[in-house]
Motif scaffolding. Structure first.
Motif, mmCIF file in Angstrom:
data_model
loop_
_atom_site.group_PDB
_atom_site.id
_atom_site.type_symbol
_atom_site.label_atom_id
_atom_site.label_comp_id
_atom_site.label_asym_id
_atom_site.label_seq_id
_atom_site.Cartn_x
_atom_site.Cartn_y
_atom_site.Cartn_z
ATOM 1 N N GLN A 80 85.254 27.347 -59.662
ATOM 2 C CA GLN A 80 83.821 27.109 -59.540
ATOM 3 C C GLN A 80 83.416 26.764 -58.115
ATOM 4 N N LEU A 81 82.275 27.296 -57.719
ATOM 5 C CA LEU A 81 81.715 27.097 -56.387
ATOM 6 C C LEU A 81 80.334 26.480 -56.522
ATOM 7 N N SER A 82 79.992 25.583 -55.599
ATOM 8 C CA SER A 82 78.632 25.068 -55.523
ATOM 9 C C SER A 82 78.281 24.796 -54.067
ATOM 10 N N PHE A 83 77.016 24.862 -53.760
ATOM 11 C CA PHE A 83 76.525 24.611 -52.404
ATOM 12 C C PHE A 83 75.021 24.381 -52.490
ATOM 13 N N SER A 84 74.408 24.042 -51.375
ATOM 14 C CA SER A 84 72.959 23.905 -51.308
ATOM 15 C C SER A 84 72.428 24.772 -50.179
ATOM 16 N N THR A 85 71.200 25.248 -50.341
ATOM 17 C CA THR A 85 70.546 26.020 -49.282
ATOM 18 C C THR A 85 69.141 25.480 -49.051
ATOM 19 N N ALA A 86 68.642 25.747 -47.851
ATOM 20 C CA ALA A 86 67.243 25.463 -47.527
ATOM 21 C C ALA A 86 66.783 26.547 -46.565
ATOM 22 N N THR A 87 65.526 26.902 -46.632
ATOM 23 C CA THR A 87 64.977 27.910 -45.729
ATOM 24 C C THR A 87 63.682 27.376 -45.130
ATOM 25 N N ALA A 88 63.354 27.817 -43.927
ATOM 26 C CA ALA A 88 62.167 27.293 -43.243
ATOM 27 C C ALA A 88 60.892 27.741 -43.938
ATOM 28 N N THR A 169 56.052 38.687 -36.170
ATOM 29 C CA THR A 169 55.267 37.497 -36.471
ATOM 30 C C THR A 169 54.628 37.589 -37.848
ATOM 31 N N ALA A 170 54.440 38.814 -38.352
ATOM 32 C CA ALA A 170 53.816 38.981 -39.665
ATOM 33 C C ALA A 170 54.843 39.031 -40.792
ATOM 34 N N ALA A 171 56.084 39.366 -40.482
ATOM 35 C CA ALA A 171 57.139 39.466 -41.494
ATOM 36 C C ALA A 171 58.421 38.867 -40.914
ATOM 37 N N ARG A 172 58.405 37.561 -40.840
ATOM 38 C CA ARG A 172 59.475 36.844 -40.148
ATOM 39 C C ARG A 172 60.743 36.762 -40.988
ATOM 40 N N ALA A 173 61.894 37.078 -40.392
ATOM 41 C CA ALA A 173 63.185 36.852 -41.040
ATOM 42 C C ALA A 173 63.400 35.347 -41.141
ATOM 43 N N ARG A 174 63.798 34.904 -42.315
ATOM 44 C CA ARG A 174 63.857 33.465 -42.598
ATOM 45 C C ARG A 174 65.021 32.762 -41.904
ATOM 46 N N GLN A 175 64.821 31.499 -41.595
ATOM 47 C CA GLN A 175 65.905 30.608 -41.181
ATOM 48 C C GLN A 175 66.549 30.032 -42.439
ATOM 49 N N TYR A 176 67.898 29.945 -42.468
ATOM 50 C CA TYR A 176 68.599 29.382 -43.618
ATOM 51 C C TYR A 176 69.620 28.352 -43.165
ATOM 52 N N THR A 177 69.801 27.332 -43.991
ATOM 53 C CA THR A 177 70.857 26.337 -43.797
ATOM 54 C C THR A 177 71.638 26.209 -45.101
ATOM 55 N N VAL A 178 72.965 26.232 -44.996
ATOM 56 C CA VAL A 178 73.850 26.071 -46.148
ATOM 57 C C VAL A 178 74.611 24.764 -45.973
ATOM 58 N N SER A 179 74.661 23.947 -47.024
ATOM 59 C CA SER A 179 75.341 22.650 -46.936
ATOM 60 C C SER A 179 76.031 22.344 -48.263
ATOM 61 N N ALA A 180 76.741 21.204 -48.302
ATOM 62 C CA ALA A 180 77.368 20.678 -49.531
ATOM 63 C C ALA A 180 78.238 21.712 -50.233
ATOM 64 N N PHE A 181 79.024 22.450 -49.457
ATOM 65 C CA PHE A 181 79.862 23.513 -50.016
ATOM 66 C C PHE A 181 81.122 22.926 -50.663
ATOM 67 N N VAL A 182 81.350 23.259 -51.926
ATOM 68 C CA VAL A 182 82.544 22.798 -52.641
ATOM 69 C C VAL A 182 83.090 23.954 -53.480
ATOM 70 N N PHE A 183 84.389 24.205 -53.351
ATOM 71 C CA PHE A 183 85.067 25.202 -54.194
ATOM 72 C C PHE A 183 86.256 24.507 -54.844
ATOM 73 N N GLN A 184 86.335 24.570 -56.180
ATOM 74 C CA GLN A 184 87.416 23.847 -56.848
ATOM 75 C C GLN A 184 87.956 24.612 -58.044
ATOM 76 N N ASN A 185 89.226 24.306 -58.360
ATOM 77 C CA ASN A 185 89.885 24.802 -59.566
ATOM 78 C C ASN A 185 89.974 23.656 -60.567
ATOM 79 N N THR A 186 89.535 23.902 -61.793
ATOM 80 C CA THR A 186 89.633 22.898 -62.856
ATOM 81 C C THR A 186 90.536 23.445 -63.948
ATOM 82 N N PHE A 187 91.577 22.693 -64.308
ATOM 83 C CA PHE A 187 92.589 23.158 -65.247
ATOM 84 C C PHE A 187 92.346 22.580 -66.635
ATOM 85 N N PRO A 188 92.890 23.228 -67.675
ATOM 86 C CA PRO A 188 92.644 22.780 -69.052
ATOM 87 C C PRO A 188 92.993 21.312 -69.301
ATOM 88 N N ASP A 189 93.986 20.769 -68.587
ATOM 89 C CA ASP A 189 94.359 19.367 -68.809
ATOM 90 C C ASP A 189 93.464 18.388 -68.049
#
Length: 309
Positions: A80-88, A169-189
């Motif tokens: 499972q992967l999780s992260f956060s994003t924000a854009t201007a 200026t009329a169709a601006r490509a967005r600024q993005y920030t990615v944070s809080a990135f976590v990738f983990q393996n979770t086992f049945p036990d």
């Protein structure tokens, strides 16, 4: 003369003691228990004989099983992967662009982050498995399940791809920030293996970035890698294709089980008391060792404990 002889004998005795301490010996060590069946919450009293320098205790519970002390891989994890994003936020009257940020994964990427090897790899777009921000508020991706990629092998790379058309200026490509990135393996036990590092450090240190020339035939912006991943707002009349790619994740990776240290060479421990919180049959292992400059000599003692509700 008599005083001299006494001092000489003292020095000889001290020397013999020191030499003896430097000699590596196998510890005289044993563990017994007065019964082998207990109830949840009972005090299990392990009687320890001998006095090894150190004693480690494997309770037989998840994460503390002696037979798994060298285990680093197990199939069947939930990846499972999780992260956060924000854009201007956009200025008034600016329609902006949509879909600038994509989430992709590859099982056959070589790990060499350049245009040739990125193009040669097979990448699967999994953006629709995540929630991507539409404004400046940090937005959680939710839990992104990537377990289905185990079918392609044990290795997986994750990439954030930024792609924009020619910005204006009329169709601006967005600024993005990615944070809080976590990738983990979770086992049945219940065992969890977190691939990236602890929350307090630069968690994007394992990423590498590369930039492609856009249709403007000019390489403009790039990912900035630090405590976050950041991509700046688009530049007028320029287009971008830029990748930020993780280190390789092993989908079967699991932490080795560990002992609890219950004694060092500064103390004598005649007994050890432990309480089990769940019913089951537990293989309990004590490891006693002596340590000198010559190495380590260990003795292992194993008991089976049954815990009832």
């Amino acid at each position: 003369m008599k005083k001299y002889n006494i001092l000489l004998l003292c020095f000889i005795a001290f020397g013999l003691y020191a030499c003896n301490k430097l000699t590596l010996t196998t510890p005289a060590f044993d563990v017994t228990v007065n019964k082998t069946t207990f109830k949840v919450g009972d005090s299990v009293v392990f009687v320890l004989s001998g006095n090894p320098d150190n004693i480690g205790f494997y309770s037989g519970e998840v994460g503390h099983i002696y037979d798994y002390k060298n285990r680093t891989s197990v199939t069947g994890a939930l990846n499972q992967l999780s992260f956060s994003t924000a854009t201007a936020n956009l200025a008034a009257g600016n329609t902006g662009q949509t879909g600038n940020l994509k989430l992709l994964v590859s099982s056959n990427f070589t790990g060499q982050v350049d245009s040739l090897h990125i193009r040669q790899a097979t990448w699967t777009d999994v953006t629709n498995r995540a929630t991507i921000a539409t404004n400046a508020t940090a937005t959680s991706s939710g839990t992104v399940n990537l377990s289905d990629f185990q079918q392609a092998g044990d290795s997986l790379y994750v990439a954030f791809k930024y792609l924009s058309n020619t910005s204006s200026t009329a169709a601006r490509a967005r600024q993005y920030t990615v944070s809080a990135f976590v990738f983990q393996n979770t086992f049945p036990d219940g065992t969890i293996y977190v691939h990236n590092t602890i929350n307090t450090d630069v968690r994007f240190a394992g990423f590498a970035a590369t930039s492609f020339k856009g249709t403007s035939v000019k390489d403009s912006l790039k990912w900035a890698i630090g405590s976050t991943l950041a991509f700046a707002q688009g530049v007028d009349n320029l287009s971008d294709e830029d990748w930020a790619i993780t280190k390789k994740f092993r989908l079967s990776a699991i932490p080795p089980d560990v002992a609890v240290g219950i004694k060092n060479n500064q103390v004598v421990l005649p007994q050890y008391v432990y309480k089990y919180t769940k019913p089951g049959t537990y293989t309990v292992t004590f490891v006693g060792n002596n340590v000198t400059g010559d190495g380590i000599s260990a003795v292992t003692k194993t008991l089976t404990i049954t815990v009832t509700p």
